[in-house]
Motif scaffolding. Structure first.
Motif, PDB file in Angstrom:
ATOM      1  N   LEU A  93      78.065  -1.971 -47.082  1.00  0.00           N
ATOM      2  CA  LEU A  93      77.749  -0.504 -47.115  1.00  0.00           C
ATOM      3  C   LEU A  93      78.516   0.219 -48.184  1.00  0.00           C
ATOM      4  N   GLY A  94      79.764  -0.183 -48.562  1.00  0.00           N
ATOM      5  CA  GLY A  94      80.488   0.446 -49.905  1.00  0.00           C
ATOM      6  C   GLY A  94      81.914   0.195 -49.655  1.00  0.00           C
ATOM      7  N   ALA A  95      82.632   0.698 -50.269  1.00  0.00           N
ATOM      8  CA  ALA A  95      84.212   0.231 -50.820  1.00  0.00           C
ATOM      9  C   ALA A  95      84.750   0.641 -49.141  1.00  0.00           C
ATOM     10  N   MET A  96      84.435   1.827 -48.778  1.00  0.00           N
ATOM     11  CA  MET A  96      85.218   2.245 -47.619  1.00  0.00           C
ATOM     12  C   MET A  96      84.502   1.701 -46.430  1.00  0.00           C
ATOM     13  N   LEU A  97      83.573   1.039 -46.160  1.00  0.00           N
ATOM     14  CA  LEU A  97      82.671   0.625 -45.144  1.00  0.00           C
ATOM     15  C   LEU A  97      82.116  -0.892 -45.562  1.00  0.00           C
ATOM     16  N   SER A  98      82.547  -1.750 -44.527  1.00  0.00           N
ATOM     17  CA  SER A  98      81.548  -3.163 -44.650  1.00  0.00           C
ATOM     18  C   SER A  98      81.163  -3.483 -43.528  1.00  0.00           C
ATOM     19  N   ALA A  99      79.782  -3.959 -43.584  1.00  0.00           N
ATOM     20  CA  ALA A  99      79.069  -4.255 -42.293  1.00  0.00           C
ATOM     21  C   ALA A  99      79.214  -5.625 -42.117  1.00  0.00           C
ATOM     22  N   VAL A 100      79.534  -5.910 -40.747  1.00  0.00           N
ATOM     23  CA  VAL A 100      79.893  -7.313 -39.993  1.00  0.00           C
ATOM     24  C   VAL A 100      78.493  -7.926 -39.536  1.00  0.00           C
ATOM     25  N   GLU A 101      77.769  -7.168 -38.764  1.00  0.00           N
ATOM     26  CA  GLU A 101      76.609  -7.799 -38.291  1.00  0.00           C
ATOM     27  C   GLU A 101      75.582  -6.725 -38.411  1.00  0.00           C
ATOM     28  N   LEU A 102      74.329  -6.991 -38.057  1.00  0.00           N
ATOM     29  CA  LEU A 102      73.144  -6.064 -38.264  1.00  0.00           C
ATOM     30  C   LEU A 102      71.902  -6.654 -37.493  1.00  0.00           C
ATOM     31  N   SER A 103      71.244  -5.826 -36.516  1.00  0.00           N
ATOM     32  CA  SER A 103      70.066  -6.280 -36.133  1.00  0.00           C
ATOM     33  C   SER A 103      69.145  -5.058 -35.911  1.00  0.00           C
ATOM     34  N   THR A 104      68.059  -5.372 -35.703  1.00  0.00           N
ATOM     35  CA  THR A 104      66.845  -4.464 -35.657  1.00  0.00           C
ATOM     36  C   THR A 104      66.065  -4.628 -34.587  1.00  0.00           C
ATOM     37  N   CYS A 105      65.437  -3.512 -34.010  1.00  0.00           N
ATOM     38  CA  CYS A 105      64.821  -3.477 -32.830  1.00  0.00           C
ATOM     39  C   CYS A 105      63.373  -2.523 -33.098  1.00  0.00           C
ATOM     40  N   ARG A 106      62.301  -2.690 -32.654  1.00  0.00           N
ATOM     41  CA  ARG A 106      61.406  -1.579 -32.595  1.00  0.00           C
ATOM     42  C   ARG A 106      60.175  -1.754 -31.363  1.00  0.00           C
ATOM     43  N   THR A 107      59.699  -0.502 -30.958  1.00  0.00           N
ATOM     44  CA  THR A 107      58.901  -0.468 -30.056  1.00  0.00           C
ATOM     45  C   THR A 107      57.781   0.182 -30.688  1.00  0.00           C
ATOM     46  N   ALA A 108      56.822   0.558 -29.760  1.00  0.00           N
ATOM     47  CA  ALA A 108      55.505   1.204 -30.244  1.00  0.00           C
ATOM     48  C   ALA A 108      55.837   2.609 -31.122  1.00  0.00           C
ATOM     49  N   THR A 109      56.840   3.098 -31.140  1.00  0.00           N
ATOM     50  CA  THR A 109      56.979   4.525 -31.419  1.00  0.00           C
ATOM     51  C   THR A 109      58.752   4.881 -31.974  1.00  0.00           C
ATOM     52  N   ARG A 110      59.426   3.696 -31.822  1.00  0.00           N
ATOM     53  CA  ARG A 110      60.782   3.760 -32.131  1.00  0.00           C
ATOM     54  C   ARG A 110      61.272   2.509 -32.901  1.00  0.00           C
ATOM     55  N   VAL A 111      62.151   2.932 -33.677  1.00  0.00           N
ATOM     56  CA  VAL A 111      63.113   1.657 -34.265  1.00  0.00           C
ATOM     57  C   VAL A 111      64.456   1.832 -34.274  1.00  0.00           C
ATOM     58  N   ASN A 112      65.307   0.845 -33.933  1.00  0.00           N
ATOM     59  CA  ASN A 112      66.625   1.066 -33.644  1.00  0.00           C
ATOM     60  C   ASN A 112      67.374  -0.194 -34.734  1.00  0.00           C
TER      61      ASN A 112
END
Length: 294
Positions: free
Chosen positions: A185-204
């Motif tokens: 993400l940047g020097a101040m933050l690092s991403a350890v895990e990531l997952s994505t979900c979606r339905t008919a009208t939403r994403v997460n």
């Protein structure tokens, strides 16, 4: 009419002769058990004046009332305990404070009796109790009105049925998949895990971030930007700071109105003052109905 002693409390049992009972306003009505025996006198001592006509003794023919004073009552059973049925005594006080009365269950024993029962009363005025009751009624009325308003504004059921009725989820369900992290993400933050979900009208997007800075970091807003410049604003939960040197799962949700989520996308997160905005690229979403469905 004598005054009460609201600050008195019962001493430890080993330091008092006989029995000591405390009663308080607002407590559930209780029958206090007292053991009596024929031929033995039991004296009740009260710290508030008793109403002259405020004593109700059930089956009074079985008892001798040797003394009824302003603050004392001496009671002795006159018959042998042929029946296991206990007696009952109710004593009411002369003032208008609460508790107004106290009740006793009189248990019979052939040879053993409690010789003295001392009662300490912690009263409250009727005005005080009425004011508290009014406040409770007003709070209940306010909560009832709020519940009615919320129910009136809800035109669909809750739970999974509500998601189906509202169109958030359709027969294709919800698809989720893990994603590879290709950059921090940047020097101040690092991403350890990531997952994505979606339905008919939403994403997460669920991303576990680690705060590498020396100060807390809190995301105020989020945006997903597509390859053609299309963008969707998202909400972030939880709305709490990520402490220094700690990792927290952030959930970013956006409404997409069932568009084709062809990526990759860039996820942007920013703080309240906008001074520490961070980016995470190549975020992809699963095809609806594919992947792991829930």
């Amino acid at each position: 009419m004598g005054a009460s002693a609201p600050f008195q409390t019962c001493p430890p049992p080993e330091d008092v002769e006989g029995r000591c009972i405390e009663v308080r306003a607002g407590q559930p009505t209780e029958m206090h058990e007292v053991q009596l025996s024929p031929g033995l006198m039991t004296t009740f001592v009260f710290d508030s004046d008793v109403h002259p006509e405020g004593m109700i003794l059930e089956d009074s023919g079985r008892f001798e009332v040797a003394e009824l004073g302003k603050r004392t009552l001496a009671l002795m059973p006159t018959d042998s305990p042929r029946s296991e049925q206990p007696g009952a005594l109710k004593v009411c006080f002369a003032d208008s404070a609460a508790p107004a009365c106290v009740s006793f269950r009189l248990l019979m024993h052939p040879v053993m009796a409690e010789r003295q029962v001392r009662l300490l009363r912690h009263p409250r005025s009727a005005d005080s109790l009425e004011a508290e009751l009014r406040e409770s009624h007003e709070e209940n009325a306010r909560l009832h009105a709020e519940l009615t308003r919320l129910n009136a504004g809800r035109d669909s059921p809750l739970g999974l049925a509500g998601m189906l009725v509202s169109g958030v989820v359709d027969e294709r369900g919800m698809s989720c998949s893990p994603s590879d992290i290709v950059q921090p993400l940047g020097a101040m933050l690092s991403a350890v895990e990531l997952s994505t979900c979606r339905t008919a009208t939403r994403v997460n997007v669920r991303v576990r971030v680690r705060n590498n800075s020396e100060t807390p970091w809190i995301a105020q807003g989020a945006k997903l930007v597509g390859p053609k410049g299309e963008a969707w604003r998202g909400s972030v939960w939880p709305e709490e700071p990520v402490p220094p040197s700690k990792s927290v799962d952030l959930f970013i949700e956006a409404r997409v109105e069932d568009v084709r989520m062809e990526g990759p996308f860039v996820l942007k997160l920013w703080e309240a003052n906008g001074s520490r905005t961070v980016r995470l690229g190549r975020v992809a979403f699963p095809v609806l109905g594919a992947g792991t469905a829930f």
